[in-house]
Design an enzyme around this catalytic site. Sequence first.
Site, PDB file in Angstrom:
ATOM      1  N   ALA A  64      80.552  56.460  12.838  1.00 53.92           N
ATOM      2  CA  ALA A  64      81.397  56.973  11.760  1.00 53.92           C
ATOM      3  C   ALA A  64      81.193  56.045  10.562  1.00 53.92           C
ATOM      4  O   ALA A  64      80.898  54.860  10.726  1.00 53.92           O
ATOM      5  CB  ALA A  64      82.851  56.974  12.206  1.00 53.92           C
ATOM      6  N   GLY A 108      80.439  56.482  16.722  1.00 52.91           N
ATOM      7  CA  GLY A 108      80.540  57.933  16.582  1.00 52.91           C
ATOM      8  C   GLY A 108      79.201  58.637  16.754  1.00 52.91           C
ATOM      9  O   GLY A 108      79.164  59.825  17.097  1.00 52.91           O
ATOM     10  N   GLU A 111      78.855  59.009  20.391  1.00 59.41           N
ATOM     11  CA  GLU A 111      79.872  59.992  20.805  1.00 59.41           C
ATOM     12  C   GLU A 111      79.456  61.402  20.420  1.00 59.41           C
ATOM     13  O   GLU A 111      79.667  62.358  21.170  1.00 59.41           O
ATOM     14  CB  GLU A 111      81.224  59.622  20.172  1.00 59.41           C
ATOM     15  CG  GLU A 111      81.782  58.323  20.745  1.00 59.41           C
ATOM     16  CD  GLU A 111      82.948  57.775  19.942  1.00 59.41           C
ATOM     17  OE1 GLU A 111      82.810  57.589  18.714  1.00 59.41           O
ATOM     18  OE2 GLU A 111      84.010  57.531  20.529  1.00 59.41           O
ATOM     19  N   GLU A 131      82.477  49.552  18.462  1.00 55.44           N
ATOM     20  CA  GLU A 131      83.669  49.565  17.608  1.00 55.44           C
ATOM     21  C   GLU A 131      84.512  48.305  17.745  1.00 55.44           C
ATOM     22  O   GLU A 131      85.186  47.887  16.807  1.00 55.44           O
ATOM     23  CB  GLU A 131      84.541  50.794  17.915  1.00 55.44           C
ATOM     24  CG  GLU A 131      83.945  52.128  17.491  1.00 55.44           C
ATOM     25  CD  GLU A 131      83.071  52.781  18.551  1.00 55.44           C
ATOM     26  OE1 GLU A 131      82.638  52.095  19.503  1.00 55.44           O
ATOM     27  OE2 GLU A 131      82.824  53.989  18.417  1.00 55.44           O
TER      28      GLU A 131
HETATM   29  N1  CAA Z   1      78.935  53.162   8.356  1.00 57.62           N
HETATM   30  C1  CAA Z   1      78.566  52.990   7.080  1.00 57.62           C
HETATM   31  N2  CAA Z   1      77.388  52.462   6.705  1.00 57.62           N
HETATM   32  C2  CAA Z   1      76.552  52.066   7.686  1.00 57.62           C
HETATM   33  C3  CAA Z   1      76.875  52.206   9.062  1.00 57.62           C
HETATM   34  C4  CAA Z   1      78.140  52.798   9.380  1.00 57.62           C
HETATM   35  N3  CAA Z   1      78.526  53.032  10.653  1.00 57.62           N
HETATM   36  N4  CAA Z   1      75.858  51.711   9.790  1.00 57.62           N
HETATM   37  C5  CAA Z   1      74.925  51.290   8.917  1.00 57.62           C
HETATM   38  N5  CAA Z   1      75.333  51.477   7.642  1.00 57.62           N
HETATM   39  C6  CAA Z   1      74.633  51.163   6.405  1.00 57.62           C
HETATM   40  C7  CAA Z   1      74.675  49.671   6.111  1.00 57.62           C
HETATM   41  O1  CAA Z   1      75.894  49.318   5.485  1.00 57.62           O
HETATM   42  C8  CAA Z   1      73.476  49.506   5.214  1.00 57.62           C
HETATM   43  O2  CAA Z   1      73.815  49.956   3.915  1.00 57.62           O
HETATM   44  P1  CAA Z   1      73.369  49.075   2.618  1.00 57.62           P
HETATM   45  O3  CAA Z   1      71.857  49.083   2.671  1.00 57.62           O
HETATM   46  O4  CAA Z   1      73.934  49.859   1.472  1.00 57.62           O
HETATM   47  O5  CAA Z   1      73.931  47.725   2.809  1.00 57.62           O
HETATM   48  C9  CAA Z   1      72.480  50.521   5.786  1.00 57.62           C
HETATM   49  O6  CAA Z   1      73.241  51.438   6.562  1.00 57.62           O
HETATM   50  C10 CAA Z   1      71.451  49.875   6.699  1.00 57.62           C
HETATM   51  O7  CAA Z   1      72.156  49.127   7.675  1.00 57.62           O
HETATM   52  P2  CAA Z   1      71.832  47.588   8.025  1.00 57.62           P
HETATM   53  O8  CAA Z   1      71.306  46.879   6.812  1.00 57.62           O
HETATM   54  O9  CAA Z   1      73.041  47.023   8.689  1.00 57.62           O
HETATM   55  O10 CAA Z   1      70.633  47.792   9.063  1.00 57.62           O
HETATM   56  P3  CAA Z   1      70.205  46.825  10.251  1.00 57.62           P
HETATM   57  O11 CAA Z   1      68.925  47.381  10.768  1.00 57.62           O
HETATM   58  O12 CAA Z   1      70.258  45.406   9.840  1.00 57.62           O
HETATM   59  O13 CAA Z   1      71.354  46.998  11.384  1.00 57.62           O
HETATM   60  C11 CAA Z   1      72.851  48.297  12.761  1.00 57.62           C
HETATM   61  C12 CAA Z   1      71.496  48.235  12.021  1.00 57.62           C
HETATM   62  C13 CAA Z   1      72.847  47.300  13.924  1.00 57.62           C
HETATM   63  C14 CAA Z   1      72.983  49.711  13.318  1.00 57.62           C
HETATM   64  C15 CAA Z   1      74.005  47.965  11.780  1.00 57.62           C
HETATM   65  O14 CAA Z   1      73.854  48.767  10.614  1.00 57.62           O
HETATM   66  C16 CAA Z   1      75.378  48.231  12.342  1.00 57.62           C
HETATM   67  O15 CAA Z   1      75.865  47.438  13.126  1.00 57.62           O
HETATM   68  N6  CAA Z   1      76.009  49.342  11.936  1.00 57.62           N
HETATM   69  C17 CAA Z   1      77.376  49.671  12.329  1.00 57.62           C
HETATM   70  C18 CAA Z   1      77.414  50.199  13.755  1.00 57.62           C
HETATM   71  C19 CAA Z   1      78.840  50.463  14.155  1.00 57.62           C
HETATM   72  O16 CAA Z   1      79.684  49.595  14.194  1.00 57.62           O
HETATM   73  N7  CAA Z   1      79.151  51.749  14.462  1.00 57.62           N
HETATM   74  C20 CAA Z   1      80.497  52.169  14.844  1.00 57.62           C
HETATM   75  C21 CAA Z   1      81.255  52.670  13.668  1.00 57.62           C
HETATM   76  S1  CAA Z   1      82.965  52.972  14.009  1.00 57.62           S
HETATM   77  C22 CAA Z   1      83.010  54.483  14.795  1.00 57.62           C
HETATM   78  O17 CAA Z   1      82.007  55.137  14.968  1.00 57.62           O
HETATM   79  C23 CAA Z   1      84.371  54.955  15.228  1.00 57.62           C
HETATM   80  C24 CAA Z   1      84.388  56.168  16.086  1.00 57.62           C
HETATM   81  O18 CAA Z   1      84.385  56.077  17.279  1.00 57.62           O
HETATM   82  C25 CAA Z   1      84.488  57.501  15.523  1.00 57.62           C
END
Ligand code: CAA
Length: 257
Positions: A64, A108, A111, A131
Site C-alpha cells: 500500500a 499490500g 496481499e 508492515e
Molecule cells: N509506498 C510508497 N512508495 C513506495 C513504496 C510504498 N509501499 N515502496 C517503494 N516506494 C517508493 C520509494 O519511496 C521510492 O520512491 P522515491 O524514488 O521517490 O524515493 C521508490 O519507490 C523506489 O523505492 P526504494 O528507493 O526504496 O527502492 P529499493 O530498491 O531501495 O528498496 C524496497 C525496495 C525494499 C521494496 C523498499 O522500497 C521498501 O521497503 N518499500 C516499502 C515496503 C513496505 O513496507 N510495504 C508495506 C506497505 S504497508 C501495507 O501494505 C499495509 C497493508 O497491509 C495494506
Amino acid sequence: MSKLVITEVHGKVGLIRISRPEALNALNNEVVDGIGAAIDGFEADENIGCIVLTGNEKAFAAGADIGFMKDFDYMHAYKTDFITRNWERIKTTRKPVIAAVAGFALGGGCEMAMMCDMIFAADTAKFGQPEIRLGTMPGAGGTQRLPRAVGKAKAMDLCLTARMMDAAEAEKAGLVARIIPAEQLLDETLKAAATIAGFSLPVVMMIKESVNRAFESSLNEGLLFERRVFHSAFALEDQKEGMAAFVEKRKPAFRNC
Ligand code: CAA
C-alpha cells in the site's frame, strides 16, 4: 481508466498491468480503483475467460502507498472503509485471476497477489509482510491468507520479522503455483490463462467457487457444496459435449467459453 493501470486483451485473456514504476507499483486509491474498473470490464466482457494481474520486472507491488496513508487517523480509515471499499473487487470476480509476480510483492502487494486465485512467480519474486517495520500490521488479508497458504509458522515468521521470502521458498511453502524464469513469466502465464479460458466458462467458475469454498467451510460442508455443484454440471451443454467428445475420440467444441 487510470493511466497507472493498463489493460490488454490477449485472445480470451484479460491482462491488467499495474504501471507505477517510479513507486515500485505502490498501491494508492487510483491504482486500486483502476484495477477494480479493469476487473469490472473483463467480468462484463463475454469474450474473456481468465484474467492476469501483473506488475513489472522490479515489482508486482511494494505495498500500500505509505505516503498516501501515513497521516490517516482512525476515523478516516474507518469512515472511508480503507481496503474493504475497493481492494476486495479482486476477490469477488467470478472469473479466475492469476497473479504474475516478478520482483517485490510486499505488504499490500503480497496481499493483493494472495487475493488472486493463484500466483505464478518469476524466479526474481520476493514476498513479504514487512508492515511491522512501519509500526503497523498487514491490513489486506496478510494475517489471514498467508497462514492458510503457508501455515502458521512461516506466516508468523514473515509477519513478525519482516523478512522476505524468495520464489523457491514461496513455492515450497505452497504460496506459489509455479516458478517461471523472469523473462518468460508473462508469456507462460498468458499461456496457462489461455488454457483456462479455452474450457467451459461455467465449469471454470464452478471449480473456482468450489476450491474457494474449501477455505470457508468445514470439510463436510465443502464436500456437500462440491457434490451439489458437480450434480448441477450435468445440466450444462458443455458437459454433454465434453463427455461425448471423449467417447467419440475427438476434441470437444465447448460452446460456452
Ligand atoms: N509506498 C510508497 N512508495 C513506495 C513504496 C510504498 N509501499 N515502496 C517503494 N516506494 C517508493 C520509494 O519511496 C521510492 O520512491 P522515491 O524514488 O521517490 O524515493 C521508490 O519507490 C523506489 O523505492 P526504494 O528507493 O526504496 O527502492 P529499493 O530498491 O531501495 O528498496 C524496497 C525496495 C525494499 C521494496 C523498499 O522500497 C521498501 O521497503 N518499500 C516499502 C515496503 C513496505 O513496507 N510495504 C508495506 C506497505 S504497508 C501495507 O501494505 C499495509 C497493508 O497491509 C495494506
